[in-house]
Design a protein around this motif. Structure first.
Motif, PDB file in Angstrom:
ATOM      1  N   ASN A 202      -5.795  15.903  -2.453  1.00 20.76           N
ATOM      2  CA  ASN A 202      -4.514  16.105  -1.791  1.00 20.76           C
ATOM      3  C   ASN A 202      -3.647  14.842  -1.908  1.00 20.76           C
ATOM      4  O   ASN A 202      -3.208  14.292  -0.905  1.00 20.76           O
ATOM      5  CB  ASN A 202      -4.801  16.443  -0.309  1.00 20.76           C
ATOM      6  N   PRO A 203      -3.404  14.383  -3.142  1.00 14.55           N
ATOM      7  CA  PRO A 203      -2.612  13.160  -3.299  1.00 14.55           C
ATOM      8  C   PRO A 203      -1.169  13.438  -2.896  1.00 14.55           C
ATOM      9  O   PRO A 203      -0.650  14.504  -3.203  1.00 14.55           O
ATOM     10  CB  PRO A 203      -2.717  12.864  -4.803  1.00 14.55           C
ATOM     11  N   ARG A 204      -0.532  12.497  -2.187  1.00 17.13           N
ATOM     12  CA  ARG A 204       0.824  12.763  -1.713  1.00 17.13           C
ATOM     13  C   ARG A 204       1.854  11.763  -2.230  1.00 17.13           C
ATOM     14  O   ARG A 204       3.044  12.031  -2.182  1.00 17.13           O
ATOM     15  CB  ARG A 204       0.850  12.754  -0.176  1.00 17.13           C
ATOM     16  N   HIS A 205       1.420  10.601  -2.685  1.00 20.73           N
ATOM     17  CA  HIS A 205       2.418   9.661  -3.196  1.00 20.73           C
ATOM     18  C   HIS A 205       2.594   9.878  -4.700  1.00 20.73           C
ATOM     19  O   HIS A 205       1.606   9.970  -5.425  1.00 20.73           O
ATOM     20  CB  HIS A 205       2.003   8.210  -2.926  1.00 20.73           C
TER      21      HIS A 205
ATOM     22  N   LEU B   4       0.873  -1.176   0.000  1.00 20.82           N
ATOM     23  CA  LEU B   4       0.000   0.000   0.000  1.00 20.82           C
ATOM     24  C   LEU B   4       0.902   1.216   0.000  1.00 20.82           C
ATOM     25  O   LEU B   4       1.800   1.335   0.832  1.00 20.82           O
ATOM     26  CB  LEU B   4      -0.850   0.036   1.264  1.00 20.82           C
ATOM     27  N   MET B   5       0.692   2.117  -0.942  1.00 15.98           N
ATOM     28  CA  MET B   5       1.512   3.322  -1.041  1.00 15.98           C
ATOM     29  C   MET B   5       0.787   4.514  -0.429  1.00 15.98           C
ATOM     30  O   MET B   5       1.419   5.455   0.034  1.00 15.98           O
ATOM     31  CB  MET B   5       1.815   3.627  -2.507  1.00 15.98           C
ATOM     32  N   GLU B   6      -0.538   4.484  -0.494  1.00 16.57           N
ATOM     33  CA  GLU B   6      -1.311   5.604   0.049  1.00 16.57           C
ATOM     34  C   GLU B   6      -2.683   5.076   0.429  1.00 16.57           C
ATOM     35  O   GLU B   6      -3.225   4.177  -0.235  1.00 16.57           O
ATOM     36  CB  GLU B   6      -1.414   6.715  -1.003  1.00 16.57           C
ATOM     37  N   LEU B   7      -3.251   5.651   1.491  1.00 14.17           N
ATOM     38  CA  LEU B   7      -4.530   5.201   2.010  1.00 14.17           C
ATOM     39  C   LEU B   7      -5.261   6.437   2.517  1.00 14.17           C
ATOM     40  O   LEU B   7      -4.714   7.174   3.326  1.00 14.17           O
ATOM     41  CB  LEU B   7      -4.242   4.242   3.167  1.00 14.17           C
TER      42      LEU B   7
ATOM     43  N   GLU C   8       8.136   3.590   5.395  1.00 11.38           N
ATOM     44  CA  GLU C   8       6.959   2.954   5.989  1.00 11.38           C
ATOM     45  C   GLU C   8       5.711   3.709   5.576  1.00 11.38           C
ATOM     46  O   GLU C   8       5.776   4.876   5.209  1.00 11.38           O
ATOM     47  CB  GLU C   8       7.064   2.993   7.513  1.00 11.38           C
ATOM     48  N   LEU C   9       4.578   3.018   5.707  1.00  5.84           N
ATOM     49  CA  LEU C   9       3.292   3.684   5.468  1.00  5.84           C
ATOM     50  C   LEU C   9       2.916   4.391   6.769  1.00  5.84           C
ATOM     51  O   LEU C   9       2.624   3.742   7.767  1.00  5.84           O
ATOM     52  CB  LEU C   9       2.238   2.634   5.101  1.00  5.84           C
ATOM     53  N   ILE C  10       2.982   5.716   6.771  1.00  6.59           N
ATOM     54  CA  ILE C  10       2.722   6.451   8.021  1.00  6.59           C
ATOM     55  C   ILE C  10       1.683   7.546   7.791  1.00  6.59           C
ATOM     56  O   ILE C  10       1.482   7.985   6.665  1.00  6.59           O
ATOM     57  CB  ILE C  10       4.014   7.074   8.621  1.00  6.59           C
ATOM     58  N   PRO C  11       1.025   7.986   8.885  1.00  5.38           N
ATOM     59  CA  PRO C  11       0.055   9.058   8.726  1.00  5.38           C
ATOM     60  C   PRO C  11       0.717  10.306   8.160  1.00  5.38           C
ATOM     61  O   PRO C  11       1.839  10.645   8.547  1.00  5.38           O
ATOM     62  CB  PRO C  11      -0.455   9.311  10.149  1.00  5.38           C
ATOM     63  N   LEU C  12       0.027  10.970   7.276  1.00  5.86           N
ATOM     64  CA  LEU C  12       0.553  12.177   6.651  1.00  5.86           C
ATOM     65  C   LEU C  12       0.914  13.223   7.700  1.00  5.86           C
ATOM     66  O   LEU C  12       1.925  13.911   7.590  1.00  5.86           O
ATOM     67  CB  LEU C  12      -0.483  12.742   5.666  1.00  5.86           C
ATOM     68  N   SER C  13       0.092  13.325   8.745  1.00  5.70           N
ATOM     69  CA  SER C  13       0.360  14.332   9.776  1.00  5.70           C
ATOM     70  C   SER C  13       1.724  14.088  10.405  1.00  5.70           C
ATOM     71  O   SER C  13       2.472  15.024  10.693  1.00  5.70           O
ATOM     72  CB  SER C  13      -0.715  14.285  10.851  1.00  5.70           C
TER      73      SER C  13
ATOM     74  N   HIS D 291      -5.100   9.878   6.668  1.00  4.49           N
ATOM     75  CA  HIS D 291      -4.437   9.796   5.381  1.00  4.49           C
ATOM     76  C   HIS D 291      -3.035   9.227   5.625  1.00  4.49           C
ATOM     77  O   HIS D 291      -2.278   9.780   6.400  1.00  4.49           O
ATOM     78  CB  HIS D 291      -4.381  11.241   4.830  1.00  4.49           C
ATOM     79  N   PHE D 292      -2.726   8.111   4.995  1.00  2.00           N
ATOM     80  CA  PHE D 292      -1.426   7.452   5.177  1.00  2.00           C
ATOM     81  C   PHE D 292      -0.641   7.459   3.869  1.00  2.00           C
ATOM     82  O   PHE D 292      -1.227   7.235   2.809  1.00  2.00           O
ATOM     83  CB  PHE D 292      -1.618   5.986   5.598  1.00  2.00           C
ATOM     84  N   VAL D 293       0.658   7.651   3.981  1.00  2.00           N
ATOM     85  CA  VAL D 293       1.485   7.674   2.773  1.00  2.00           C
ATOM     86  C   VAL D 293       2.804   6.948   3.023  1.00  2.00           C
ATOM     87  O   VAL D 293       3.361   7.031   4.119  1.00  2.00           O
ATOM     88  CB  VAL D 293       1.827   9.128   2.337  1.00  2.00           C
ATOM     89  N   ARG D 294       3.317   6.266   1.988  1.00  2.00           N
ATOM     90  CA  ARG D 294       4.609   5.591   2.081  1.00  2.00           C
ATOM     91  C   ARG D 294       5.593   6.308   1.148  1.00  2.00           C
ATOM     92  O   ARG D 294       5.865   5.852   0.039  1.00  2.00           O
ATOM     93  CB  ARG D 294       4.433   4.127   1.646  1.00  2.00           C
ATOM     94  N   CYS D 295       6.035   7.482   1.583  1.00  2.00           N
ATOM     95  CA  CYS D 295       6.975   8.235   0.738  1.00  2.00           C
ATOM     96  C   CYS D 295       7.710   9.232   1.614  1.00  2.00           C
ATOM     97  O   CYS D 295       7.077   9.944   2.395  1.00  2.00           O
ATOM     98  CB  CYS D 295       6.210   8.982  -0.361  1.00  2.00           C
ATOM     99  N   ILE D 296       9.045   9.276   1.444  1.00  2.25           N
ATOM    100  CA  ILE D 296       9.795  10.207   2.310  1.00  2.25           C
ATOM    101  C   ILE D 296       9.570  11.663   1.914  1.00  2.25           C
ATOM    102  O   ILE D 296       9.889  12.563   2.665  1.00  2.25           O
ATOM    103  CB  ILE D 296      11.324   9.895   2.358  1.00  2.25           C
ATOM    104  N   ARG D 297       8.993  11.891   0.731  1.00  2.13           N
ATOM    105  CA  ARG D 297       8.741  13.279   0.320  1.00  2.13           C
ATOM    106  C   ARG D 297       7.260  13.662   0.487  1.00  2.13           C
ATOM    107  O   ARG D 297       6.825  14.691  -0.061  1.00  2.13           O
ATOM    108  CB  ARG D 297       9.189  13.485  -1.123  1.00  2.13           C
ATOM    109  N   ALA D 298       6.532  12.854   1.233  1.00  2.54           N
ATOM    110  CA  ALA D 298       5.078  13.075   1.344  1.00  2.54           C
ATOM    111  C   ALA D 298       4.711  14.461   1.854  1.00  2.54           C
ATOM    112  O   ALA D 298       3.675  15.014   1.492  1.00  2.54           O
ATOM    113  CB  ALA D 298       4.468  12.019   2.254  1.00  2.54           C
TER     114      ALA D 298
END
Ligand code: ATP
Ligand code: MG
Length: 338
Positions: free
Chosen positions: A243-246, A231-234, A300-305, A324-331
């Motif tokens: 507000n897409p972040r991945h 999962l890359m984004e949730l 890791e998949l972590i909360p955007l906040s 909102h969860f994202v797996r990206c270091i630039r989220a």
């Protein structure tokens, strides 16, 4: 309490050189009566995830982790209990409707059989209920249709029969795996509308699997974006679209047809084979925003906040539906603007 919780779910295939993991560390929750969309390009592991929930993975595949459905871990449930759940509490519409119906049995027999097996009702009652079900899925002249064989029905009608079978026992969770991919656009819209109506009537939850974000926009409340088995984004659907972040999600959004005549921007490159994934972020080799650190460690998949605050997140594994969860270091950078 959520209806279904996937916790650290891994799915692997046995091969001559050991096992190959195709789905990795999947964590998500589906609430009662919600439509949860699972989206990703071909080969990212959507169908295998569905099959693992149903307990019908291919012989050479195995799942690890937890699949909690109504408080029971399905991965440790005995075969008989699992068989009872399947078709009754949990059911699935398969990707290829044509091959999921038995060609030598009438459609009426096939729907009625689900009812006699799971509901303990007589054959006669089952036939009456079958007619009702075929009516509910808008098959004209159901009294006549029940005596027909699958090859006598169009693709759209076959899919309606599949839906009738899958909702026969009023499941709590229906998994719809690309339920409209094989159908033309008008029939697609009709089938999706039918699924929505049935879901509202029956208060069932739906795991809607598709590669098409357009279908998600209109049919789901929450969505998980999957890439290479992760999962890359949730997020809630409106949040994901606004507000897409991945970068992978951004790529999928950019490849959606907006207006007639707008050129599509497909994501360059291909989904890598499960045994040839790049180190670090699995999307890094196709990502236009990738920086050297992306290749070093898988995020890791972590909360955007939390991603935005850069604070410690290691204790946060559980997922809250409205987050909102994202797996990206630039989220945190908001790489994409309208
Ligand atoms: N029986 C199998 N043996 C080995 N690998 C398999 C098998 N079935 C699937 N795979 C691999 O597992 C990965 C995930 O497959 P899956 O069918 O779940 O993808 P999907 O997301 O449903 O794709 P699609 O959109 O094409 O339906 C793919 O890389 C696929 O090649
Ligand atoms: Mg599939």
């Amino acid at each position: 309490m959520s209806l279904l919780t996937l916790r650290s779910l891994d799915i692997s295939f046995r091969s001559t050189n050991g096992s190959i993991k195709v789905v990795s560390d999947l964590n998500l929750e589906i609430e009662e009566a919600e439509v949860f969309g699972l989206v990703g390009e071909s080969g990212c592991g959507k169908t295998l995830t569905a099959l693992s929930i149903m307990g019908i993975l291919p012989q050479n595949a195995f799942a690890e982790g937890e699949i909690i459905f109504k408080g029971n871990n399905l991965l440790t449930l005995d075969r008989e209990s699992m068989r009872k759940l399947r078709g009754k509490e949990l059911s699935m519409i398969f990707q290829e409707p044509a091959t999921s119906l038995n060609p030598v049995l009438t459609v009426g027999y096939q729907v009625a059989e689900v009812l006699t097996t799971h509901m303990g009702i007589s054959k006669k009652e089952a036939i009456n209920t079958t007619i009702e079900l075929l009516k509910a899925v808008k098959i004209p002249s159901p009294e006549i249709r029940i005596k027909e064989y699958p090859h006598q029905l169009s693709g759209g009608m076959k899919q309606r029969v599949m839906i009738a079978m899958s909702i026969a026992c009023k499941p709590s969770l229906l998994i719809a795996d690309e339920p409209t991919t094989a159908l033309d656009v008008t029939i697609q819209a009709q089938i999706l509308e039918l699924l929505q109506r049935l879901r509202e009537d029956m208060k069932m939850a739906v795991l809607l699997i598709t590669h098409d974000l357009g279908i998600i926009a209109e049919n789901a409340q929450r969505v998980g974006i999957m890439y290479a088995g992760r999962l890359m984004e949730l997020a809630d659907v409106s949040e994901l679209f606004n507000n897409p972040r991945h970068p992978y999600t951004i790529g999928l959004l950019e490849s959606l047809p907006e207006e007639k005549g707008t050129p599509l921007k497909p994501i360059p490159g291909f989904v890598p084979e499960p045994d040839r994934l790049p180190p670090g972020c699995k999307f890094s080799d196709r990502c236009r925003f990738a920086i050297p650190q992306c290749k070093e460690k898988e995020p890791e998949l972590i909360p955007l906040s939390i991603a935005s605050n850069n604070s410690n997140h290691s204790s946060l594994i559980t997922h809250h539906s409205s987050l909102h969860f994202v797996r990206c270091i630039r989220a945190s950078e908001k790489l994409w603007h309208f």
